[in-house]
Motif scaffolding. Structure first.
Motif, PDB file in Angstrom:
ATOM      1  N   ALA A  75       0.833  -1.206   0.000  1.00  0.00           N
ATOM      2  CA  ALA A  75       0.000   0.000   0.000  1.00  0.00           C
ATOM      3  C   ALA A  75       0.870   1.259   0.000  1.00  0.00           C
ATOM      4  O   ALA A  75       0.509   2.272  -0.612  1.00  0.00           O
ATOM      5  N   LEU A  76       2.012   1.202   0.690  1.00  0.00           N
ATOM      6  CA  LEU A  76       2.892   2.367   0.779  1.00  0.00           C
ATOM      7  C   LEU A  76       3.784   2.538  -0.452  1.00  0.00           C
ATOM      8  O   LEU A  76       4.267   3.643  -0.714  1.00  0.00           O
ATOM      9  N   ALA A  77       4.013   1.471  -1.188  1.00  0.00           N
ATOM     10  CA  ALA A  77       4.950   1.513  -2.321  1.00  0.00           C
ATOM     11  C   ALA A  77       4.627   2.619  -3.333  1.00  0.00           C
ATOM     12  O   ALA A  77       5.533   3.352  -3.746  1.00  0.00           O
ATOM     13  N   PRO A  78       3.373   2.781  -3.770  1.00  0.00           N
ATOM     14  CA  PRO A  78       3.105   3.833  -4.766  1.00  0.00           C
ATOM     15  C   PRO A  78       3.454   5.238  -4.276  1.00  0.00           C
ATOM     16  O   PRO A  78       3.947   6.053  -5.059  1.00  0.00           O
ATOM     17  N   THR A  79       3.205   5.522  -2.996  1.00  0.00           N
ATOM     18  CA  THR A  79       3.463   6.880  -2.505  1.00  0.00           C
ATOM     19  C   THR A  79       4.904   7.080  -2.042  1.00  0.00           C
ATOM     20  O   THR A  79       5.345   8.211  -1.892  1.00  0.00           O
ATOM     21  N   THR A  80       5.651   5.997  -1.808  1.00  0.00           N
ATOM     22  CA  THR A  80       7.042   6.144  -1.398  1.00  0.00           C
ATOM     23  C   THR A  80       8.012   5.879  -2.552  1.00  0.00           C
ATOM     24  O   THR A  80       8.922   6.664  -2.788  1.00  0.00           O
ATOM     25  N   LEU A  81       7.800   4.796  -3.275  1.00  0.00           N
ATOM     26  CA  LEU A  81       8.671   4.474  -4.404  1.00  0.00           C
ATOM     27  C   LEU A  81       8.293   5.266  -5.655  1.00  0.00           C
ATOM     28  O   LEU A  81       9.163   5.662  -6.429  1.00  0.00           O
ATOM     29  N   GLY A  82       6.977   5.461  -5.834  1.00  0.00           N
ATOM     30  CA  GLY A  82       6.488   6.141  -7.041  1.00  0.00           C
ATOM     31  C   GLY A  82       7.134   7.482  -7.306  1.00  0.00           C
ATOM     32  O   GLY A  82       7.662   7.719  -8.411  1.00  0.00           O
ATOM     33  N   PRO A  83       7.144   8.417  -6.347  1.00  0.00           N
ATOM     34  CA  PRO A  83       7.761   9.720  -6.591  1.00  0.00           C
ATOM     35  C   PRO A  83       9.240   9.631  -6.926  1.00  0.00           C
ATOM     36  O   PRO A  83       9.741  10.375  -7.779  1.00  0.00           O
ATOM     37  N   VAL A  84       9.965   8.723  -6.271  1.00  0.00           N
ATOM     38  CA  VAL A  84      11.405   8.572  -6.551  1.00  0.00           C
ATOM     39  C   VAL A  84      11.604   8.120  -7.993  1.00  0.00           C
ATOM     40  O   VAL A  84      12.460   8.637  -8.714  1.00  0.00           O
ATOM     41  N   MET A  85      10.804   7.142  -8.421  1.00  0.00           N
ATOM     42  CA  MET A  85      10.901   6.651  -9.797  1.00  0.00           C
ATOM     43  C   MET A  85      10.510   7.733 -10.795  1.00  0.00           C
ATOM     44  O   MET A  85      11.176   7.925 -11.818  1.00  0.00           O
ATOM     45  N   THR A  86       9.434   8.442 -10.509  1.00  0.00           N
ATOM     46  CA  THR A  86       8.942   9.480 -11.413  1.00  0.00           C
ATOM     47  C   THR A  86       9.985  10.578 -11.593  1.00  0.00           C
ATOM     48  O   THR A  86      10.216  11.048 -12.704  1.00  0.00           O
ATOM     49  N   GLU A  87      10.635  10.970 -10.502  1.00  0.00           N
ATOM     50  CA  GLU A  87      11.608  12.062 -10.562  1.00  0.00           C
ATOM     51  C   GLU A  87      12.934  11.645 -11.187  1.00  0.00           C
ATOM     52  O   GLU A  87      13.638  12.467 -11.762  1.00  0.00           O
ATOM     53  N   ASN A  88      13.296  10.389 -11.058  1.00  0.00           N
ATOM     54  CA  ASN A  88      14.650   9.984 -11.441  1.00  0.00           C
ATOM     55  C   ASN A  88      14.757   9.161 -12.719  1.00  0.00           C
ATOM     56  O   ASN A  88      15.859   8.939 -13.206  1.00  0.00           O
ATOM     57  N   PHE A  89      13.635   8.698 -13.242  1.00  0.00           N
ATOM     58  CA  PHE A  89      13.679   7.903 -14.466  1.00  0.00           C
ATOM     59  C   PHE A  89      12.816   8.541 -15.546  1.00  0.00           C
ATOM     60  O   PHE A  89      11.708   9.006 -15.270  1.00  0.00           O
ATOM     61  N   SER A  90      13.330   8.509 -16.759  1.00  0.00           N
ATOM     62  CA  SER A  90      12.524   8.950 -17.902  1.00  0.00           C
ATOM     63  C   SER A  90      11.588   7.812 -18.288  1.00  0.00           C
ATOM     64  O   SER A  90      11.746   6.680 -17.818  1.00  0.00           O
ATOM     65  N   GLU A  91      10.636   8.111 -19.150  1.00  0.00           N
ATOM     66  CA  GLU A  91       9.725   7.051 -19.614  1.00  0.00           C
ATOM     67  C   GLU A  91      10.507   5.938 -20.289  1.00  0.00           C
ATOM     68  O   GLU A  91      10.216   4.762 -20.082  1.00  0.00           O
TER      69      GLU A  91
END
Length: 199
Positions: free
Chosen positions: A101-117
Protein backbone atom coordinates in the motif's frame (compact mmCIF):
# COMPACT_ATOMS: atom_id res chain seq x y z
CA UNK A 1 -3.69 39.28 -34.51
CA UNK A 2 -6.78 37.36 -33.32
CA UNK A 3 -5.74 34.41 -35.50
CA UNK A 4 -2.27 34.40 -33.97
CA UNK A 5 -3.74 34.53 -30.46
CA UNK A 6 -6.12 31.64 -31.26
CA UNK A 7 -3.23 29.57 -32.66
CA UNK A 8 -1.17 30.29 -29.56
CA UNK A 9 -4.07 29.22 -27.31
CA UNK A 10 -4.59 26.03 -29.32
CA UNK A 11 -0.86 25.28 -29.19
CA UNK A 12 -0.79 25.89 -25.44
CA UNK A 13 -3.84 23.65 -24.94
CA UNK A 14 -2.26 20.87 -26.99
CA UNK A 15 1.02 21.21 -25.12
CA UNK A 16 -0.76 21.03 -21.76
CA UNK A 17 -2.80 18.01 -22.77
CA UNK A 18 0.27 16.23 -24.14
CA UNK A 19 2.15 16.89 -20.87
CA UNK A 20 -0.79 15.44 -18.95
CA UNK A 21 -0.82 12.45 -21.27
CA UNK A 22 2.93 11.99 -20.83
CA UNK A 23 2.56 12.14 -17.05
CA UNK A 24 -0.30 9.65 -17.20
CA UNK A 25 1.89 7.41 -19.38
CA UNK A 26 4.76 7.72 -16.92
CA UNK A 27 2.43 7.05 -13.99
CA UNK A 28 1.24 3.87 -15.69
CA UNK A 29 4.85 2.77 -16.21
CA UNK A 30 5.69 3.51 -12.57
CA UNK A 31 2.66 1.49 -11.43
CA UNK A 32 3.74 -1.41 -13.65
CA UNK A 33 7.27 -1.20 -12.27
CA UNK A 34 6.00 -1.22 -8.67
CA UNK A 35 3.84 -4.26 -9.45
CA UNK A 36 6.94 -6.01 -10.77
CA UNK A 37 8.73 -5.17 -7.51
CA UNK A 38 6.13 -7.08 -5.45
CA UNK A 39 8.35 -10.15 -4.84
CA UNK A 40 11.13 -7.92 -3.51
CA UNK A 41 8.68 -6.00 -1.33
CA UNK A 42 7.37 -9.29 0.05
CA UNK A 43 10.93 -10.41 0.83
CA UNK A 44 11.48 -7.11 2.66
CA UNK A 45 8.32 -7.64 4.74
CA UNK A 46 9.34 -11.24 5.50
CA UNK A 47 12.82 -10.11 6.59
CA UNK A 48 11.40 -7.43 8.88
CA UNK A 49 9.15 -9.97 10.59
CA UNK A 50 11.92 -12.54 10.95
CA UNK A 51 14.41 -9.93 12.17
CA UNK A 52 11.93 -8.63 14.75
CA UNK A 53 11.48 -12.10 16.27
CA UNK A 54 15.12 -13.23 15.94
CA UNK A 55 16.30 -11.86 19.32
CA UNK A 56 13.43 -13.65 21.05
CA UNK A 57 14.20 -16.88 19.18
CA UNK A 58 17.90 -16.61 20.02
CA UNK A 59 17.27 -15.88 23.68
CA UNK A 60 14.79 -18.76 23.82
CA UNK A 61 17.27 -21.09 22.19
CA UNK A 62 19.96 -20.12 24.69
CA UNK A 63 17.56 -20.62 27.59
CA UNK A 64 16.42 -23.95 26.15
CA UNK A 65 19.99 -25.26 25.97
CA UNK A 66 21.13 -23.97 29.36
CA UNK A 67 18.06 -24.06 31.61
CA UNK A 68 15.58 -26.65 30.35
CA UNK A 69 16.21 -30.28 31.31
CA UNK A 70 17.29 -32.39 28.35
CA UNK A 71 14.20 -34.62 28.50
CA UNK A 72 11.90 -31.59 28.16
CA UNK A 73 13.81 -29.72 25.44
CA UNK A 74 12.14 -31.27 22.41
CA UNK A 75 8.61 -30.51 23.62
CA UNK A 76 9.62 -27.00 24.73
CA UNK A 77 11.33 -26.33 21.39
CA UNK A 78 8.20 -27.44 19.49
CA UNK A 79 6.01 -25.19 21.64
CA UNK A 80 8.34 -22.22 21.10
CA UNK A 81 8.48 -22.89 17.35
CA UNK A 82 4.69 -22.95 17.24
CA UNK A 83 4.58 -19.53 18.93
CA UNK A 84 7.18 -18.12 16.52
CA UNK A 85 5.21 -19.46 13.56
CA UNK A 86 1.99 -18.01 14.95
CA UNK A 87 3.66 -14.60 15.26
CA UNK A 88 5.02 -14.86 11.71
CA UNK A 89 1.65 -15.92 10.28
CA UNK A 90 -0.04 -12.94 11.95
CA UNK A 91 2.62 -10.27 11.41
CA UNK A 92 3.78 -11.06 7.87
CA UNK A 93 0.49 -10.32 6.06
CA UNK A 94 0.20 -7.03 7.96
CA UNK A 95 3.67 -5.86 6.90
CA UNK A 96 3.36 -7.24 3.36
CA UNK A 97 0.02 -5.54 2.70
CA UNK A 98 1.12 -2.25 4.28
CA UNK A 99 4.35 -2.29 2.26
CA UNK A 100 2.40 -2.80 -0.98
CA UNK A 101 0.00 0.00 0.00
CA UNK A 102 2.89 2.37 0.78
CA UNK A 103 4.95 1.51 -2.32
CA UNK A 104 3.11 3.83 -4.77
CA UNK A 105 3.46 6.88 -2.51
CA UNK A 106 7.04 6.14 -1.40
CA UNK A 107 8.67 4.47 -4.40
CA UNK A 108 6.49 6.14 -7.04
CA UNK A 109 7.76 9.72 -6.59
CA UNK A 110 11.40 8.57 -6.55
CA UNK A 111 10.90 6.65 -9.80
CA UNK A 112 8.94 9.48 -11.41
CA UNK A 113 11.61 12.06 -10.56
CA UNK A 114 14.65 9.98 -11.44
CA UNK A 115 13.68 7.90 -14.47
CA UNK A 116 12.52 8.95 -17.90
CA UNK A 117 9.73 7.05 -19.61
CA UNK A 118 12.29 5.31 -21.79
CA UNK A 119 14.31 4.24 -18.73
CA UNK A 120 11.15 2.97 -17.04
CA UNK A 121 10.35 0.90 -20.13
CA UNK A 122 13.89 -0.53 -20.10
CA UNK A 123 13.58 -1.41 -16.41
CA UNK A 124 10.24 -3.09 -17.00
CA UNK A 125 11.70 -5.05 -19.91
CA UNK A 126 14.65 -6.16 -17.75
CA UNK A 127 12.52 -7.11 -14.75
CA UNK A 128 10.16 -9.07 -17.01
CA UNK A 129 12.92 -10.81 -18.95
CA UNK A 130 13.80 -14.52 -18.76
CA UNK A 131 17.45 -13.46 -18.26
CA UNK A 132 16.57 -11.59 -15.07
CA UNK A 133 14.55 -14.57 -13.81
CA UNK A 134 17.52 -16.85 -14.51
CA UNK A 135 19.84 -14.45 -12.68
CA UNK A 136 17.49 -14.37 -9.68
CA UNK A 137 17.44 -18.18 -9.59
CA UNK A 138 21.24 -18.40 -9.70
CA UNK A 139 21.91 -15.55 -7.29
CA UNK A 140 21.39 -17.63 -4.07
CA UNK A 141 23.72 -20.34 -5.43
CA UNK A 142 26.37 -17.75 -6.22
CA UNK A 143 25.98 -16.19 -2.77
CA UNK A 144 26.19 -19.61 -1.12
CA UNK A 145 29.37 -20.47 -3.04
CA UNK A 146 31.01 -17.19 -2.06
CA UNK A 147 29.92 -17.55 1.58
CA UNK A 148 31.24 -21.13 1.80
CA UNK A 149 34.62 -20.16 0.37
CA UNK A 150 34.83 -16.99 2.47
CA UNK A 151 34.13 -18.89 5.70
CA UNK A 152 36.63 -21.63 4.80
CA UNK A 153 39.42 -19.16 4.05
CA UNK A 154 38.85 -16.81 7.00
CA UNK A 155 37.99 -19.41 9.68
CA UNK A 156 41.57 -19.75 10.99
CA UNK A 157 41.77 -15.97 11.46
CA UNK A 158 38.24 -15.36 12.76
CA UNK A 159 37.88 -18.27 15.23
CA UNK A 160 40.59 -17.01 17.62
CA UNK A 161 38.97 -13.56 17.52
CA UNK A 162 35.60 -15.13 18.38
CA UNK A 163 37.13 -17.01 21.32
CA UNK A 164 38.76 -13.78 22.52
CA UNK A 165 35.48 -11.91 22.13
CA UNK A 166 33.61 -14.62 24.05
CA UNK A 167 36.12 -14.38 26.90
CA UNK A 168 36.09 -10.56 26.87
CA UNK A 169 32.30 -10.33 26.95
CA UNK A 170 32.09 -12.95 29.70
CA UNK A 171 34.71 -11.02 31.70
CA UNK A 172 32.88 -7.72 31.16
CA UNK A 173 29.68 -9.33 32.41
CA UNK A 174 31.40 -11.01 35.35
CA UNK A 175 30.57 -14.47 34.00
CA UNK A 176 32.98 -17.42 34.24
CA UNK A 177 35.51 -17.33 31.41
CA UNK A 178 36.90 -20.86 31.61
CA UNK A 179 35.68 -23.13 28.84
CA UNK A 180 33.89 -26.36 29.78
CA UNK A 181 35.96 -29.55 29.66
CA UNK A 182 36.48 -30.72 26.10
CA UNK A 183 35.60 -27.35 24.63
CA UNK A 184 39.16 -25.98 24.52
CA UNK A 185 40.18 -24.76 21.08
CA UNK A 186 36.67 -24.56 19.75
CA UNK A 187 34.82 -21.42 18.81
CA UNK A 188 31.75 -20.74 20.92
CA UNK A 189 28.74 -22.18 19.25
CA UNK A 190 25.38 -20.66 19.98
CA UNK A 191 22.47 -22.97 19.42
CA UNK A 192 20.88 -21.88 16.16
CA UNK A 193 17.46 -20.38 16.49
CA UNK A 194 14.89 -21.94 14.27
CA UNK A 195 13.31 -19.55 11.85
CA UNK A 196 9.55 -19.59 11.66
CA UNK A 197 8.13 -21.77 8.94
CA UNK A 198 7.78 -19.90 5.67
CA UNK A 199 4.70 -20.04 3.56
Amino acid sequence: MKKTLKLALVAATLATSSIGWAQDGKAALVKQLIDLQRPGIEVLARSLVEDSSAPIAQAGSGYLQSQVPAEKREAAAKAADAELKKYFDEAYPILRDKAMALAPTTLGPVMTENFSEDELRQLIAWLSSPLRKKYDELNPKMGEALTKQLVAETKPTIEPKLRALDASVAKALGAPTSAPAGAQGKAPAAAPAKAPAKK
